[in-house]
Design a protein around this motif. Structure first.
Motif, mmCIF file in Angstrom:
data_model
loop_
_atom_site.group_PDB
_atom_site.id
_atom_site.type_symbol
_atom_site.label_atom_id
_atom_site.label_comp_id
_atom_site.label_asym_id
_atom_site.label_seq_id
_atom_site.Cartn_x
_atom_site.Cartn_y
_atom_site.Cartn_z
ATOM 1 N N SER A 1 0.820 -1.211 0.000
ATOM 2 C CA SER A 1 0.000 0.000 0.000
ATOM 3 C C SER A 1 0.856 1.263 0.000
ATOM 4 C CB SER A 1 -0.897 -0.003 1.250
ATOM 5 O OG SER A 1 -1.499 1.250 1.450
ATOM 6 N N GLN A 2 0.480 2.221 -0.825
ATOM 7 C CA GLN A 2 1.189 3.500 -0.838
ATOM 8 C C GLN A 2 0.468 4.565 -0.024
ATOM 9 O OE1 GLN A 2 2.526 4.760 -4.696
ATOM 10 N NE2 GLN A 2 3.007 2.690 -5.335
ATOM 11 N N ASN A 3 -0.784 4.308 0.317
ATOM 12 C CA ASN A 3 -1.570 5.215 1.155
ATOM 13 C C ASN A 3 -2.929 4.570 1.407
ATOM 14 O OD1 ASN A 3 -3.208 5.881 -1.240
ATOM 15 N ND2 ASN A 3 -1.421 7.079 -1.844
ATOM 16 N N ILE A 4 -3.814 5.259 2.083
ATOM 17 C CA ILE A 4 -5.188 4.790 2.247
ATOM 18 C C ILE A 4 -5.988 5.398 1.102
ATOM 19 C CG2 ILE A 4 -7.152 4.565 3.802
ATOM 20 C CD1 ILE A 4 -4.492 3.391 4.863
ATOM 21 N N GLU A 5 -6.264 4.605 0.091
ATOM 22 C CA GLU A 5 -6.823 5.139 -1.154
ATOM 23 C C GLU A 5 -8.158 5.856 -0.953
ATOM 24 O OE1 GLU A 5 -5.224 5.352 -3.847
ATOM 25 O OE2 GLU A 5 -3.580 3.934 -3.553
ATOM 26 N N SER A 6 -9.028 5.316 -0.104
ATOM 27 C CA SER A 6 -10.337 5.953 0.089
ATOM 28 C C SER A 6 -10.178 7.328 0.718
ATOM 29 C CB SER A 6 -11.240 5.073 0.955
ATOM 30 O OG SER A 6 -10.660 4.831 2.221
ATOM 31 N N HIS A 7 -9.209 7.489 1.609
ATOM 32 C CA HIS A 7 -8.977 8.788 2.249
ATOM 33 C C HIS A 7 -8.434 9.799 1.247
ATOM 34 C CE1 HIS A 7 -8.491 6.755 6.485
ATOM 35 N NE2 HIS A 7 -9.643 6.494 5.910
ATOM 36 N N VAL A 8 -7.515 9.349 0.407
ATOM 37 C CA VAL A 8 -6.931 10.249 -0.587
ATOM 38 C C VAL A 8 -7.990 10.716 -1.581
ATOM 39 C CG1 VAL A 8 -5.266 10.414 -2.482
ATOM 40 C CG2 VAL A 8 -4.641 9.250 -0.373
ATOM 41 N N LYS A 9 -8.785 9.784 -2.081
ATOM 42 C CA LYS A 9 -9.822 10.147 -3.052
ATOM 43 C C LYS A 9 -10.836 11.106 -2.442
ATOM 44 C CE LYS A 9 -8.491 7.765 -6.607
ATOM 45 N NZ LYS A 9 -7.912 8.477 -7.762
ATOM 46 N N ALA A 10 -11.232 10.849 -1.200
ATOM 47 C CA ALA A 10 -12.203 11.722 -0.548
ATOM 48 C C ALA A 10 -11.674 13.147 -0.449
ATOM 49 C CB ALA A 10 -12.546 11.179 0.836
ATOM 50 N N ALA A 11 -10.403 13.292 -0.069
ATOM 51 C CA ALA A 11 -9.822 14.626 0.087
ATOM 52 C C ALA A 11 -9.738 15.356 -1.252
ATOM 53 C CB ALA A 11 -8.432 14.514 0.716
ATOM 54 N N ILE A 12 -9.315 14.649 -2.299
ATOM 55 C CA ILE A 12 -9.193 15.283 -3.615
ATOM 56 C C ILE A 12 -10.559 15.703 -4.139
ATOM 57 C CG2 ILE A 12 -8.594 14.886 -6.037
ATOM 58 C CD1 ILE A 12 -6.315 13.109 -5.095
ATOM 59 N N LEU A 13 -11.529 14.812 -4.050
ATOM 60 C CA LEU A 13 -12.849 15.113 -4.595
ATOM 61 C C LEU A 13 -13.524 16.252 -3.844
ATOM 62 C CD1 LEU A 13 -14.118 11.488 -5.300
ATOM 63 C CD2 LEU A 13 -13.484 13.221 -6.993
ATOM 64 N N ARG A 14 -13.361 16.291 -2.536
ATOM 65 C CA ARG A 14 -14.013 17.354 -1.763
ATOM 66 C C ARG A 14 -13.364 18.710 -1.997
ATOM 67 N NH1 ARG A 14 -14.860 12.916 2.471
ATOM 68 N NH2 ARG A 14 -17.058 12.415 2.102
ATOM 69 N N ASP A 15 -12.161 18.711 -2.549
ATOM 70 C CA ASP A 15 -11.530 19.967 -2.948
ATOM 71 C C ASP A 15 -12.119 20.520 -4.242
ATOM 72 O OD1 ASP A 15 -9.791 20.553 -0.912
ATOM 73 O OD2 ASP A 15 -8.086 19.512 -1.792
ATOM 74 N N HIS A 16 -12.800 19.645 -5.009
ATOM 75 C CA HIS A 16 -13.229 20.060 -6.349
ATOM 76 C C HIS A 16 -14.715 19.887 -6.635
ATOM 77 C CE1 HIS A 16 -8.881 19.149 -6.649
ATOM 78 N NE2 HIS A 16 -8.882 20.197 -7.424
ATOM 79 N N LEU A 17 -15.431 19.139 -5.806
ATOM 80 C CA LEU A 17 -16.833 18.862 -6.078
ATOM 81 C C LEU A 17 -17.699 19.194 -4.878
ATOM 82 C CD1 LEU A 17 -16.447 15.360 -7.788
ATOM 83 C CD2 LEU A 17 -16.778 17.549 -8.929
ATOM 84 N N LEU A 18 -18.963 19.456 -5.159
ATOM 85 C CA LEU A 18 -19.902 19.799 -4.095
ATOM 86 C C LEU A 18 -20.931 18.707 -3.845
ATOM 87 C CD1 LEU A 18 -20.596 23.557 -5.001
ATOM 88 C CD2 LEU A 18 -19.041 22.658 -3.265
ATOM 89 N N ASP A 19 -21.027 17.745 -4.746
ATOM 90 C CA ASP A 19 -22.046 16.703 -4.641
ATOM 91 C C ASP A 19 -21.585 15.621 -3.661
ATOM 92 O OD1 ASP A 19 -23.893 14.635 -4.984
ATOM 93 O OD2 ASP A 19 -24.179 15.086 -7.113
ATOM 94 N N GLU A 20 -21.959 15.786 -2.395
ATOM 95 C CA GLU A 20 -21.498 14.882 -1.351
ATOM 96 C C GLU A 20 -22.036 13.470 -1.564
ATOM 97 O OE1 GLU A 20 -19.363 13.451 1.638
ATOM 98 O OE2 GLU A 20 -19.230 15.517 0.917
ATOM 99 N N ARG A 21 -23.221 13.346 -2.134
ATOM 100 C CA ARG A 21 -23.791 12.015 -2.360
ATOM 101 C C ARG A 21 -22.928 11.227 -3.335
ATOM 102 N NH1 ARG A 21 -26.711 9.634 -6.178
ATOM 103 N NH2 ARG A 21 -26.853 11.579 -7.362
ATOM 104 N N LYS A 22 -22.549 11.842 -4.441
ATOM 105 C CA LYS A 22 -21.707 11.169 -5.424
ATOM 106 C C LYS A 22 -20.327 10.852 -4.839
ATOM 107 C CE LYS A 22 -23.507 12.531 -9.958
ATOM 108 N NZ LYS A 22 -23.144 13.150 -11.252
ATOM 109 N N ILE A 23 -19.795 11.800 -4.090
ATOM 110 C CA ILE A 23 -18.481 11.578 -3.481
ATOM 111 C C ILE A 23 -18.537 10.372 -2.555
ATOM 112 C CG2 ILE A 23 -16.775 12.526 -1.870
ATOM 113 C CD1 ILE A 23 -17.421 15.300 -3.026
ATOM 114 N N SER A 24 -19.581 10.293 -1.740
ATOM 115 C CA SER A 24 -19.705 9.189 -0.781
ATOM 116 C C SER A 24 -19.819 7.845 -1.492
ATOM 117 C CB SER A 24 -20.911 9.410 0.136
ATOM 118 O OG SER A 24 -20.711 10.547 0.945
ATOM 119 N N GLN A 25 -20.598 7.801 -2.571
ATOM 120 C CA GLN A 25 -20.739 6.563 -3.332
ATOM 121 C C GLN A 25 -19.395 6.124 -3.900
ATOM 122 O OE1 GLN A 25 -23.728 7.644 -6.231
ATOM 123 N NE2 GLN A 25 -25.371 6.676 -5.067
ATOM 124 N N PHE A 26 -18.675 7.082 -4.445
ATOM 125 C CA PHE A 26 -17.365 6.806 -5.047
ATOM 126 C C PHE A 26 -16.397 6.302 -3.987
ATOM 127 C CE2 PHE A 26 -13.179 7.778 -6.584
ATOM 128 C CZ PHE A 26 -13.236 7.657 -7.960
#
Length: 401
Positions: free
Chosen positions: A134-159
């Motif tokens: 593992s190079q990192n916790i992938e779900s944590h990294v994706k959540a941080a990146i997406l929340r910097d750029h998107l507002l749709d929390e429902r889609k972010i959570s599903q992803f």
């Protein structure tokens, strides 16, 4: 001889970004331990330097994008690798021919494909041990990146939920997990009974050569500079602006910030809106040199007045922090950038700043050449040696027992 199959989401014929470098160094280390190692990748066409026999190319442009969101190429690949018969055939044939004792997953994205293959009758008698590198916790990294750029929390959570499910499925199937930081290890220990080893990111020892040193001296033209090296990973560009601010006017014409690596291609895209007010001044300060050879990078580090590591988000540990530690130069880095390298707080002229004003002031002083390189003690020299790959990866041997 122990046979190890590495499964990677990118080729390592010519390692450039941090992920490729880590996979390449792990293979090199395992081979030095006497193992036979085969590295396979399922990758995108953008990786033009490939092994024609062991890197399988998939064009994701023609595939549906999960949740119609950016930064989803890895999940696209994970889904496609299960459904695409050519991918399945490629992996299955390679696995059958090589008959590995261990399968190292470099990142989790291709686990669903291999899990499906291992469940078929042909492989039911095979019992390779699964290692999650593992190079990192992938779900944590994706959540941080997406929340910097998107507002749709429902889609972010599903992803993020899909990423987390995939990653934890691999973690629970693994006999061992290799992590880069203590915090990552603590996370996986809560979700898996696998044995966990911590192997931080590292750096290789590079020799200086006269042609590259001459090239750097010509490039400098008498100016001092701070070095910022990074890949085109969004947190790298975001951190640059967060920690240096929208205006770089504190750096005079006699100094500059030299930007190395593909991050230079995305800096403007991630600049805050107010940075446009200072575009002329900033462009005179920031000098981009793009991707460079290892020899030229070594010369650029040597010629610099110091290094800046303005990382504020992302995951795992940062190879450029290891590079900064090994350099012996003055450094300014965020606390976030020092994850996995906590001993850096004990180094001379290694400034750890999370306040934007303080960080930018120290960075400007480094760029102007006002902070001199330290004369390290014997203890400090020993600490700096810890970041070389032969030290950071030594715990990998324990997963092979």
């Amino acid at each position: 001889m122990t046979r190890i199959l590495q499964i990677s989401p990118y080729p390592i014929v010519a390692p450039r970004h941090g992920g490729q470098i880590r996979v390449s160094e792990i293979r090199k280390y395992l081979r030095h331990q006497g193992c036979e190692v085969l590295t396979l990748s399922i990758c995108e066409p953008a990786y033009s330097e490939r092994d024609q026999d062991n890197d399988f190319v998939v064009n994701l442009d023609h595939e549906p994008r999960p949740f119609d969101m950016p930064y989803g190429a890895e999940i696209q690949m994970a889904r496609l690798s299960v459904s695409n018969l050519q991918v399945q055939q490629f992996l299955s044939e390679k696995m059958e021919l090589f008959s590995p004792d261990f399968i190292f997953f470099e990142q989790p994205w291709l686990w669903p494909a291999v899990q499906k293959i291992l469940s078929t009758p042909k492989f039911q008698s095979a019992e390779p041990k699964i290692i999650y590198s593992s190079q990192n916790i992938e779900s944590h990294v994706k959540a941080a990146i997406l929340r910097d750029h998107l507002l749709d929390e429902r889609k972010i959570s599903q992803f993020v939920d899909e990423v987390e499910s995939l990653e934890l499925s691999l973690a629970r199937a693994a006999s061992s997990i290799i992590c880069v930081t203590t915090s990552d290890a603590e996370y996986f220990s809560q979700h898996s009974s696998a044995a966990i080893q911590i192997c931080p990111n590292g750096v290789e020892k590079r020799a200086l050569s006269a042609p590259e040193l001459n090239e750097v001296n010509s490039f400098k033209r008498g100016r001092t500079y701070a070095l910022f090296a990074a890949s085109a990973h969004p947190p790298n560009a975001v951190g640059f602006w967060r920690m240096l601010g929208p205006c770089l006017a504190s750096i005079p014409p006699s100094a500059m910030i030299v930007v190395v690596g593909s991050v230079g291609g995305i800096l403007e895209a991630y600049a805050p809106p107010e940075a446009s007010l200072y575009a002329t001044a900033n462009s005179g300060v920031v000098q981009k040199v793009g991707q460079v050879s290892d020899a030229l990078l070594a010369a650029l580090i040597w010629g610099s007045s110091g290094i800046i590591v303005p990382i504020t988000s992302g995951g795992g540990s940062n190879l450029k922090t290891a590079e900064a530690i090994a350099s012996g130069k003055p450094v300014v880095a965020t606390q976030f950038a020092c994850r996995g390298f906590e001993f850096s707080s004990r180094l001379s002229e290694f400034h750890i700043c999370d306040d934007q004003v303080q960080f930018s002031r120290v960075a400007a002083r480094i760029a102007r050449g006002e902070i001199l390189a330290p004369l390290p003690s014997a203890e400090e020299k020993s600490l700096r040696q810890l970041v070389y790959w032969d030290n950071t990866l030594k715990n990998i041997s324990q997963v092979l027992s």
